[in-house]
Write an enzyme that holds these catalytic residues in place. Structure first.
Site, mmCIF file in Angstrom:
data_model
loop_
_atom_site.group_PDB
_atom_site.id
_atom_site.type_symbol
_atom_site.label_atom_id
_atom_site.label_comp_id
_atom_site.label_asym_id
_atom_site.label_seq_id
_atom_site.Cartn_x
_atom_site.Cartn_y
_atom_site.Cartn_z
ATOM 1 N N HIS A 4 -28.874 12.930 -5.395
ATOM 2 C CA HIS A 4 -29.825 12.504 -6.422
ATOM 3 C C HIS A 4 -31.153 12.224 -5.740
ATOM 4 O O HIS A 4 -31.262 11.349 -4.880
ATOM 5 C CB HIS A 4 -29.328 11.252 -7.145
ATOM 6 N N CYS A 5 -32.166 12.984 -6.114
ATOM 7 C CA CYS A 5 -33.484 12.856 -5.494
ATOM 8 C C CYS A 5 -34.357 11.949 -6.349
ATOM 9 O O CYS A 5 -34.641 12.263 -7.522
ATOM 10 C CB CYS A 5 -34.135 14.236 -5.343
ATOM 11 N N VAL A 6 -34.776 10.825 -5.788
ATOM 12 C CA VAL A 6 -35.608 9.891 -6.550
ATOM 13 C C VAL A 6 -37.012 10.436 -6.757
ATOM 14 O O VAL A 6 -37.713 10.016 -7.686
ATOM 15 C CB VAL A 6 -35.669 8.525 -5.831
ATOM 16 N N ASN A 43 -36.636 12.340 -9.821
ATOM 17 C CA ASN A 43 -35.898 11.583 -10.833
ATOM 18 C C ASN A 43 -34.818 12.443 -11.467
ATOM 19 O O ASN A 43 -34.616 12.445 -12.684
ATOM 20 C CB ASN A 43 -36.848 11.045 -11.904
ATOM 21 N N SER A 44 -34.097 13.173 -10.645
ATOM 22 C CA SER A 44 -33.038 14.054 -11.134
ATOM 23 C C SER A 44 -32.109 14.399 -9.988
ATOM 24 O O SER A 44 -32.448 14.212 -8.815
ATOM 25 C CB SER A 44 -33.629 15.329 -11.750
#
Length: 429
Positions: A279-281, A284-285
Protein backbone atom coordinates in the site's frame (compact mmCIF):
# COMPACT_ATOMS: atom_id res chain seq x y z
CA UNK A 1 -28.36 25.57 18.61
CA UNK A 2 -30.25 22.30 18.31
CA UNK A 3 -32.52 21.13 15.58
CA UNK A 4 -34.87 18.26 15.12
CA UNK A 5 -33.51 14.87 14.26
CA UNK A 6 -32.81 14.55 10.55
CA UNK A 7 -34.68 11.95 8.56
CA UNK A 8 -32.76 9.76 6.16
CA UNK A 9 -33.14 10.71 2.49
CA UNK A 10 -35.91 9.06 0.54
CA UNK A 11 -34.86 6.99 -2.50
CA UNK A 12 -36.99 9.13 -4.82
CA UNK A 13 -35.81 12.43 -3.33
CA UNK A 14 -32.25 13.08 -4.58
CA UNK A 15 -29.80 15.35 -2.80
CA UNK A 16 -29.20 18.84 -4.10
CA UNK A 17 -25.69 20.19 -4.56
CA UNK A 18 -25.52 21.58 -1.00
CA UNK A 19 -27.08 18.63 0.83
CA UNK A 20 -25.40 15.51 2.13
CA UNK A 21 -25.94 12.49 4.35
CA UNK A 22 -24.09 13.02 7.63
CA UNK A 23 -22.27 10.36 9.61
CA UNK A 24 -25.43 9.61 11.62
CA UNK A 25 -27.44 8.82 8.49
CA UNK A 26 -29.48 12.03 8.46
CA UNK A 27 -29.96 14.56 5.71
CA UNK A 28 -28.14 17.84 6.30
CA UNK A 29 -27.14 21.06 4.53
CA UNK A 30 -23.77 22.82 4.31
CA UNK A 31 -25.37 26.04 5.59
CA UNK A 32 -26.30 24.25 8.82
CA UNK A 33 -22.71 23.39 9.71
CA UNK A 34 -22.96 25.20 13.07
CA UNK A 35 -26.27 23.63 14.11
CA UNK A 36 -26.83 20.60 16.32
CA UNK A 37 -23.29 20.57 17.75
CA UNK A 38 -23.93 18.24 20.70
CA UNK A 39 -20.42 16.81 20.78
CA UNK A 40 -18.83 20.27 20.83
CA UNK A 41 -21.35 21.57 23.37
CA UNK A 42 -20.69 18.66 25.70
CA UNK A 43 -16.92 19.12 25.45
CA UNK A 44 -17.19 22.86 26.14
CA UNK A 45 -19.51 22.29 29.09
CA UNK A 46 -17.09 19.86 30.67
CA UNK A 47 -14.20 22.25 30.08
CA UNK A 48 -16.06 25.18 31.68
CA UNK A 49 -17.07 23.03 34.64
CA UNK A 50 -13.48 21.75 34.93
CA UNK A 51 -14.61 18.19 34.52
CA UNK A 52 -12.57 15.47 32.90
CA UNK A 53 -13.28 14.89 29.24
CA UNK A 54 -14.55 11.54 28.04
CA UNK A 55 -11.96 9.31 26.35
CA UNK A 56 -13.61 9.71 22.94
CA UNK A 57 -14.71 13.32 23.35
CA UNK A 58 -12.01 14.94 21.21
CA UNK A 59 -12.26 12.29 18.50
CA UNK A 60 -16.03 12.82 18.28
CA UNK A 61 -15.57 16.57 17.94
CA UNK A 62 -12.94 16.05 15.24
CA UNK A 63 -15.24 13.64 13.41
CA UNK A 64 -18.09 16.16 13.55
CA UNK A 65 -15.90 18.95 12.15
CA UNK A 66 -14.53 16.72 9.41
CA UNK A 67 -18.01 15.52 8.51
CA UNK A 68 -19.39 19.06 8.15
CA UNK A 69 -16.48 20.53 6.20
CA UNK A 70 -17.88 20.08 2.68
CA UNK A 71 -18.09 21.80 -0.67
CA UNK A 72 -21.15 21.84 -2.96
CA UNK A 73 -21.04 19.21 -5.67
CA UNK A 74 -23.29 17.45 -8.14
CA UNK A 75 -25.61 14.91 -6.48
CA UNK A 76 -24.63 16.04 -3.00
CA UNK A 77 -21.93 17.99 -1.18
CA UNK A 78 -18.53 16.32 -0.97
CA UNK A 79 -16.43 16.09 2.15
CA UNK A 80 -13.11 17.96 2.23
CA UNK A 81 -10.44 15.80 3.84
CA UNK A 82 -8.57 17.85 6.45
CA UNK A 83 -5.33 16.00 5.67
CA UNK A 84 -5.24 17.77 2.30
CA UNK A 85 -4.65 21.19 3.83
CA UNK A 86 -1.36 21.00 5.85
CA UNK A 87 0.94 20.47 2.81
CA UNK A 88 -0.68 23.38 0.98
CA UNK A 89 0.23 25.72 3.83
CA UNK A 90 3.35 24.29 5.47
CA UNK A 91 5.43 23.46 2.40
CA UNK A 92 5.74 26.97 0.89
CA UNK A 93 6.08 28.56 4.33
CA UNK A 94 8.88 26.24 5.45
CA UNK A 95 10.77 26.50 2.16
CA UNK A 96 10.63 30.30 2.21
CA UNK A 97 11.84 30.33 5.82
CA UNK A 98 14.68 27.99 4.88
CA UNK A 99 15.76 30.40 2.11
CA UNK A 100 16.41 33.22 4.60
CA UNK A 101 19.69 31.82 5.92
CA UNK A 102 21.86 28.77 5.44
CA UNK A 103 21.41 27.69 9.08
CA UNK A 104 17.64 27.96 8.78
CA UNK A 105 17.86 25.90 5.62
CA UNK A 106 19.78 23.16 7.43
CA UNK A 107 17.27 23.11 10.29
CA UNK A 108 14.17 23.09 8.09
CA UNK A 109 15.44 20.54 5.58
CA UNK A 110 16.48 18.28 8.45
CA UNK A 111 13.22 18.62 10.38
CA UNK A 112 10.91 18.28 7.36
CA UNK A 113 11.67 14.59 6.64
CA UNK A 114 11.40 13.86 10.36
CA UNK A 115 7.92 15.40 10.50
CA UNK A 116 6.79 13.44 7.45
CA UNK A 117 8.14 10.17 8.87
CA UNK A 118 6.47 10.83 12.23
CA UNK A 119 3.13 11.42 10.54
CA UNK A 120 3.61 8.28 8.45
CA UNK A 121 4.20 6.05 11.47
CA UNK A 122 1.34 7.75 13.32
CA UNK A 123 -1.17 7.01 10.55
CA UNK A 124 0.36 3.61 9.76
CA UNK A 125 -0.13 2.50 13.35
CA UNK A 126 -3.82 3.44 13.20
CA UNK A 127 -4.22 1.69 9.81
CA UNK A 128 -6.19 4.65 8.49
CA UNK A 129 -6.28 6.23 5.05
CA UNK A 130 -4.99 9.76 4.63
CA UNK A 131 -4.62 12.14 1.70
CA UNK A 132 -1.71 13.96 3.35
CA UNK A 133 1.03 12.21 1.36
CA UNK A 134 -0.80 12.38 -1.96
CA UNK A 135 -1.45 16.08 -1.36
CA UNK A 136 2.21 16.61 -0.43
CA UNK A 137 3.42 14.80 -3.56
CA UNK A 138 1.12 16.64 -5.97
CA UNK A 139 1.64 20.04 -4.39
CA UNK A 140 5.41 19.56 -4.28
CA UNK A 141 5.41 18.80 -7.99
CA UNK A 142 3.15 21.76 -8.77
CA UNK A 143 5.04 24.18 -6.51
CA UNK A 144 8.45 23.21 -7.87
CA UNK A 145 7.19 23.68 -11.42
CA UNK A 146 5.65 27.03 -10.48
CA UNK A 147 8.95 28.30 -9.05
CA UNK A 148 10.81 26.97 -12.07
CA UNK A 149 8.56 28.93 -14.44
CA UNK A 150 8.43 32.13 -12.36
CA UNK A 151 11.99 32.29 -10.96
CA UNK A 152 14.31 30.35 -13.31
CA UNK A 153 12.84 30.78 -16.79
CA UNK A 154 12.75 34.65 -16.69
CA UNK A 155 16.52 34.74 -16.16
CA UNK A 156 17.03 33.65 -19.75
CA UNK A 157 19.30 30.67 -19.09
CA UNK A 158 16.61 28.09 -19.95
CA UNK A 159 15.75 27.58 -23.60
CA UNK A 160 12.28 26.94 -24.97
CA UNK A 161 13.19 23.34 -25.72
CA UNK A 162 14.32 22.76 -22.13
CA UNK A 163 11.12 24.32 -20.78
CA UNK A 164 9.06 22.14 -23.11
CA UNK A 165 10.95 19.05 -21.91
CA UNK A 166 10.26 19.80 -18.25
CA UNK A 167 6.61 20.59 -18.98
CA UNK A 168 6.19 17.37 -20.96
CA UNK A 169 7.75 15.39 -18.13
CA UNK A 170 5.35 16.90 -15.58
CA UNK A 171 2.33 16.21 -17.79
CA UNK A 172 3.38 12.61 -18.50
CA UNK A 173 3.98 12.03 -14.79
CA UNK A 174 0.47 13.23 -13.95
CA UNK A 175 -1.06 11.11 -16.72
CA UNK A 176 0.78 8.04 -15.47
CA UNK A 177 -0.36 8.80 -11.92
CA UNK A 178 -3.97 8.98 -13.06
CA UNK A 179 -3.59 5.58 -14.72
CA UNK A 180 -2.08 4.20 -11.51
CA UNK A 181 -5.00 5.54 -9.48
CA UNK A 182 -7.56 3.66 -11.58
CA UNK A 183 -7.25 0.69 -9.27
CA UNK A 184 -4.83 -2.08 -8.24
CA UNK A 185 -7.14 -4.94 -9.28
CA UNK A 186 -9.46 -5.79 -6.43
CA UNK A 187 -10.52 -9.37 -5.88
CA UNK A 188 -14.23 -9.85 -6.58
CA UNK A 189 -16.37 -12.79 -5.41
CA UNK A 190 -16.80 -15.49 -7.99
CA UNK A 191 -20.36 -16.58 -8.79
CA UNK A 192 -19.46 -20.14 -7.72
CA UNK A 193 -18.35 -18.88 -4.30
CA UNK A 194 -21.29 -16.54 -3.77
CA UNK A 195 -23.99 -17.73 -1.41
CA UNK A 196 -26.24 -14.67 -1.58
CA UNK A 197 -26.21 -10.92 -2.14
CA UNK A 198 -28.12 -8.38 -0.07
CA UNK A 199 -28.61 -4.77 -1.19
CA UNK A 200 -29.00 -2.04 1.45
CA UNK A 201 -30.47 1.36 0.60
CA UNK A 202 -29.39 2.89 3.90
CA UNK A 203 -26.05 3.13 5.71
CA UNK A 204 -24.73 0.15 7.59
CA UNK A 205 -24.40 0.62 11.38
CA UNK A 206 -20.61 0.23 11.35
CA UNK A 207 -19.95 2.32 8.23
CA UNK A 208 -19.43 6.01 7.87
CA UNK A 209 -22.40 7.19 5.87
CA UNK A 210 -20.49 10.25 4.65
CA UNK A 211 -18.54 8.01 2.30
CA UNK A 212 -21.74 6.43 0.99
CA UNK A 213 -23.64 9.70 0.53
CA UNK A 214 -26.96 7.91 0.42
CA UNK A 215 -26.00 5.47 -2.33
CA UNK A 216 -27.04 1.87 -2.13
CA UNK A 217 -24.43 -0.78 -1.47
CA UNK A 218 -24.25 -4.57 -1.57
CA UNK A 219 -23.07 -7.15 0.91
CA UNK A 220 -22.02 -10.47 -0.63
CA UNK A 221 -22.28 -13.59 1.51
CA UNK A 222 -19.87 -16.26 0.28
CA UNK A 223 -19.27 -19.91 1.05
CA UNK A 224 -16.10 -20.56 3.03
CA UNK A 225 -14.01 -23.20 1.32
CA UNK A 226 -16.94 -24.90 -0.36
CA UNK A 227 -16.51 -28.63 -0.72
CA UNK A 228 -18.26 -28.68 -4.09
CA UNK A 229 -16.90 -27.44 -7.38
CA UNK A 230 -18.73 -26.90 -10.65
CA UNK A 231 -17.41 -28.87 -13.56
CA UNK A 232 -17.38 -27.63 -17.15
CA UNK A 233 -20.75 -29.22 -17.86
CA UNK A 234 -22.33 -27.44 -14.90
CA UNK A 235 -22.59 -30.49 -12.64
CA UNK A 236 -21.38 -30.32 -9.08
CA UNK A 237 -18.38 -32.48 -8.26
CA UNK A 238 -16.62 -32.98 -4.98
CA UNK A 239 -13.41 -31.02 -4.54
CA UNK A 240 -10.25 -32.84 -3.61
CA UNK A 241 -8.56 -32.51 -0.21
CA UNK A 242 -5.69 -30.40 -1.55
CA UNK A 243 -8.04 -28.00 -3.33
CA UNK A 244 -10.20 -27.66 -0.21
CA UNK A 245 -7.14 -26.98 1.97
CA UNK A 246 -5.93 -24.39 -0.54
CA UNK A 247 -9.27 -22.59 -0.40
CA UNK A 248 -9.17 -22.57 3.37
CA UNK A 249 -5.67 -21.08 3.36
CA UNK A 250 -6.69 -18.41 0.85
CA UNK A 251 -9.94 -17.59 2.60
CA UNK A 252 -10.19 -13.94 3.68
CA UNK A 253 -12.33 -13.59 6.81
CA UNK A 254 -12.65 -9.83 6.29
CA UNK A 255 -13.83 -9.80 2.67
CA UNK A 256 -15.60 -13.20 2.96
CA UNK A 257 -14.13 -14.57 -0.27
CA UNK A 258 -11.51 -16.97 -1.58
CA UNK A 259 -8.42 -15.14 -2.78
CA UNK A 260 -6.49 -16.23 -5.87
CA UNK A 261 -2.78 -17.08 -5.49
CA UNK A 262 -0.47 -14.17 -4.54
CA UNK A 263 -3.45 -11.97 -3.58
CA UNK A 264 -3.45 -10.23 -0.21
CA UNK A 265 -5.73 -8.25 2.05
CA UNK A 266 -4.91 -4.60 2.69
CA UNK A 267 -6.02 -3.48 6.13
CA UNK A 268 -5.87 0.17 5.10
CA UNK A 269 -8.08 -0.19 2.01
CA UNK A 270 -10.16 -2.99 3.63
CA UNK A 271 -10.06 -4.99 0.41
CA UNK A 272 -8.23 -7.92 -1.17
CA UNK A 273 -5.94 -7.06 -4.09
CA UNK A 274 -4.69 -9.39 -6.80
CA UNK A 275 -0.91 -9.86 -6.57
CA UNK A 276 -0.67 -7.29 -3.80
CA UNK A 277 2.73 -5.60 -3.63
CA UNK A 278 2.20 -2.92 -0.99
CA UNK A 279 0.00 0.00 0.00
CA UNK A 280 1.64 3.20 -1.20
CA UNK A 281 0.74 6.24 0.89
CA UNK A 282 2.05 8.60 -1.82
CA UNK A 283 -0.76 7.58 -4.17
CA UNK A 284 -3.24 6.69 -1.41
CA UNK A 285 -3.85 3.31 -3.02
CA UNK A 286 -2.56 -0.21 -3.18
CA UNK A 287 -0.09 -1.36 -5.80
CA UNK A 288 -1.31 -4.60 -7.34
CA UNK A 289 -1.53 -6.56 -10.53
CA UNK A 290 -3.54 -3.95 -12.43
CA UNK A 291 -1.45 -0.85 -11.68
CA UNK A 292 2.04 -2.10 -10.77
CA UNK A 293 3.37 -1.44 -14.26
CA UNK A 294 2.01 2.11 -14.37
CA UNK A 295 3.30 2.68 -10.82
CA UNK A 296 6.86 1.98 -11.95
CA UNK A 297 6.33 4.18 -14.98
CA UNK A 298 5.18 7.03 -12.71
CA UNK A 299 8.30 6.68 -10.57
CA UNK A 300 10.57 6.62 -13.62
CA UNK A 301 8.96 9.66 -15.25
CA UNK A 302 9.07 11.65 -12.02
CA UNK A 303 12.73 10.82 -11.39
CA UNK A 304 13.81 11.75 -14.90
CA UNK A 305 11.85 15.02 -14.81
CA UNK A 306 13.11 15.88 -11.34
CA UNK A 307 16.76 15.18 -12.12
CA UNK A 308 16.60 17.23 -15.32
CA UNK A 309 14.83 20.11 -13.57
CA UNK A 310 17.33 20.13 -10.69
CA UNK A 311 20.24 20.29 -13.12
CA UNK A 312 18.69 23.28 -14.91
CA UNK A 313 18.10 25.10 -11.61
CA UNK A 314 21.66 24.53 -10.39
CA UNK A 315 23.13 25.68 -13.70
CA UNK A 316 21.17 28.90 -13.34
CA UNK A 317 21.78 29.78 -9.68
CA UNK A 318 25.32 28.33 -9.55
CA UNK A 319 26.70 28.92 -13.06
CA UNK A 320 30.36 28.68 -12.04
CA UNK A 321 30.06 25.35 -10.25
CA UNK A 322 29.86 21.83 -11.55
CA UNK A 323 26.30 20.49 -11.40
CA UNK A 324 27.41 17.41 -9.46
CA UNK A 325 28.94 19.52 -6.66
CA UNK A 326 26.74 22.65 -6.78
CA UNK A 327 24.42 21.36 -4.03
CA UNK A 328 27.37 21.03 -1.65
CA UNK A 329 29.18 24.26 -2.52
CA UNK A 330 27.56 27.27 -4.14
CA UNK A 331 29.13 30.51 -2.81
CA UNK A 332 27.02 33.64 -2.79
CA UNK A 333 23.73 31.87 -3.42
CA UNK A 334 22.18 33.35 -0.25
CA UNK A 335 23.06 36.91 -1.24
CA UNK A 336 19.86 37.09 -3.31
CA UNK A 337 16.61 35.75 -1.89
CA UNK A 338 15.30 34.47 -5.24
CA UNK A 339 18.43 32.42 -5.81
CA UNK A 340 18.37 31.14 -2.23
CA UNK A 341 14.75 30.03 -2.62
CA UNK A 342 15.53 28.15 -5.83
CA UNK A 343 18.62 26.59 -4.24
CA UNK A 344 16.56 25.47 -1.23
CA UNK A 345 13.90 23.96 -3.49
CA UNK A 346 16.64 22.14 -5.40
CA UNK A 347 17.81 20.61 -2.12
CA UNK A 348 14.23 19.63 -1.22
CA UNK A 349 13.70 18.07 -4.65
CA UNK A 350 16.99 16.18 -4.34
CA UNK A 351 15.91 14.68 -1.03
CA UNK A 352 12.57 13.56 -2.49
CA UNK A 353 14.30 12.23 -5.60
CA UNK A 354 16.77 10.24 -3.50
CA UNK A 355 13.96 8.56 -1.55
CA UNK A 356 12.02 7.68 -4.69
CA UNK A 357 15.19 6.45 -6.40
CA UNK A 358 15.69 3.99 -3.54
CA UNK A 359 12.07 2.87 -3.92
CA UNK A 360 12.48 2.39 -7.67
CA UNK A 361 15.66 0.36 -7.11
CA UNK A 362 13.86 -1.98 -4.70
CA UNK A 363 10.96 -2.36 -7.12
CA UNK A 364 13.26 -3.21 -10.02
CA UNK A 365 15.05 -5.83 -7.91
CA UNK A 366 11.76 -7.39 -6.79
CA UNK A 367 10.46 -7.55 -10.35
CA UNK A 368 13.72 -9.16 -11.50
CA UNK A 369 13.20 -11.94 -8.92
CA UNK A 370 9.39 -12.06 -9.43
CA UNK A 371 8.65 -11.33 -5.80
CA UNK A 372 6.31 -8.72 -4.32
CA UNK A 373 7.07 -6.52 -1.34
CA UNK A 374 4.44 -8.36 0.67
CA UNK A 375 5.96 -11.74 -0.18
CA UNK A 376 9.42 -10.45 0.72
CA UNK A 377 8.24 -9.32 4.18
CA UNK A 378 6.51 -12.65 4.78
CA UNK A 379 9.66 -14.50 3.71
CA UNK A 380 11.75 -12.47 6.16
CA UNK A 381 9.26 -13.08 8.95
CA UNK A 382 9.02 -16.84 8.32
CA UNK A 383 12.73 -17.13 7.41
CA UNK A 384 11.91 -18.87 4.13
CA UNK A 385 13.70 -16.50 1.75
CA UNK A 386 17.31 -16.06 0.72
CA UNK A 387 18.82 -12.62 1.32
CA UNK A 388 21.55 -11.16 -0.88
CA UNK A 389 23.53 -7.90 -0.90
CA UNK A 390 23.02 -7.15 2.80
CA UNK A 391 19.28 -7.72 2.64
CA UNK A 392 18.67 -5.57 -0.43
CA UNK A 393 17.64 -8.64 -2.45
CA UNK A 394 15.16 -11.17 -1.07
CA UNK A 395 14.68 -14.25 -3.24
CA UNK A 396 11.81 -16.54 -2.22
CA UNK A 397 12.50 -18.93 -5.11
CA UNK A 398 8.78 -19.68 -5.56
CA UNK A 399 7.73 -17.76 -8.67
CA UNK A 400 11.06 -16.78 -10.24
CA UNK A 401 11.62 -18.15 -13.76
CA UNK A 402 14.70 -16.19 -14.69
CA UNK A 403 15.36 -12.51 -15.32
CA UNK A 404 13.93 -12.42 -18.82
CA UNK A 405 10.76 -14.37 -18.09
CA UNK A 406 10.16 -12.45 -14.87
CA UNK A 407 10.15 -9.12 -16.67
CA UNK A 408 8.04 -10.51 -19.52
CA UNK A 409 5.50 -11.71 -16.96
CA UNK A 410 5.52 -8.35 -15.19
CA UNK A 411 4.96 -6.34 -18.36
CA UNK A 412 2.04 -8.51 -19.48
CA UNK A 413 0.35 -9.46 -16.19
CA UNK A 414 -2.08 -6.52 -16.29
CA UNK A 415 -3.43 -7.83 -19.61
CA UNK A 416 -4.27 -11.18 -17.98
CA UNK A 417 -6.03 -9.66 -14.99
CA UNK A 418 -8.82 -11.80 -13.66
CA UNK A 419 -12.00 -9.97 -14.61
CA UNK A 420 -14.38 -11.33 -12.01
CA UNK A 421 -17.05 -8.84 -11.03
CA UNK A 422 -19.59 -8.82 -8.28
CA UNK A 423 -23.00 -10.39 -8.96
CA UNK A 424 -25.57 -7.97 -10.31
CA UNK A 425 -28.40 -9.21 -8.15
CA UNK A 426 -30.13 -6.57 -6.05
CA UNK A 427 -32.19 -8.89 -3.95
CA UNK A 428 -31.58 -11.92 -1.74
CA UNK A 429 -30.69 -14.86 -4.00
Amino acid sequence: MRRGVHKPPEPDDPLCCCEYVDRKGGRSHVAACCCDCEDLDEACDRWLKREAQKPDSLSRVADSVADRLRVPWLKGAKRVDLSLLPPLVLLPVLLRIAALHVLLGVVVLTALPGMVLWYYYFTHRKKGRTLFFLSLALFSLAYMYFLFVTEIVPRGDVTSAQLATVTTGVILTLISLVRTKRGPGYVRPRPSDTHSTVTYHGPLPDKDSAHLNGARHQVVIANRGAALEHAANGEAVEAGPQQTDSKRRNWCPCCKLVRPPRAGHCRICSACVQRLDHHCVWINSCVGQANHRSFLMTLLLFLLTSLYGISLVLRTVCPRQNVLFALLYCPGVYSQYSSALCFTCAWYSSMVTGGLLHLLLLQVINVSYNVTEREARLALRDKTGRTLLWGLVIDTGVYSQGFRHNWAHFLTMADHLEQSSSPAFTELV
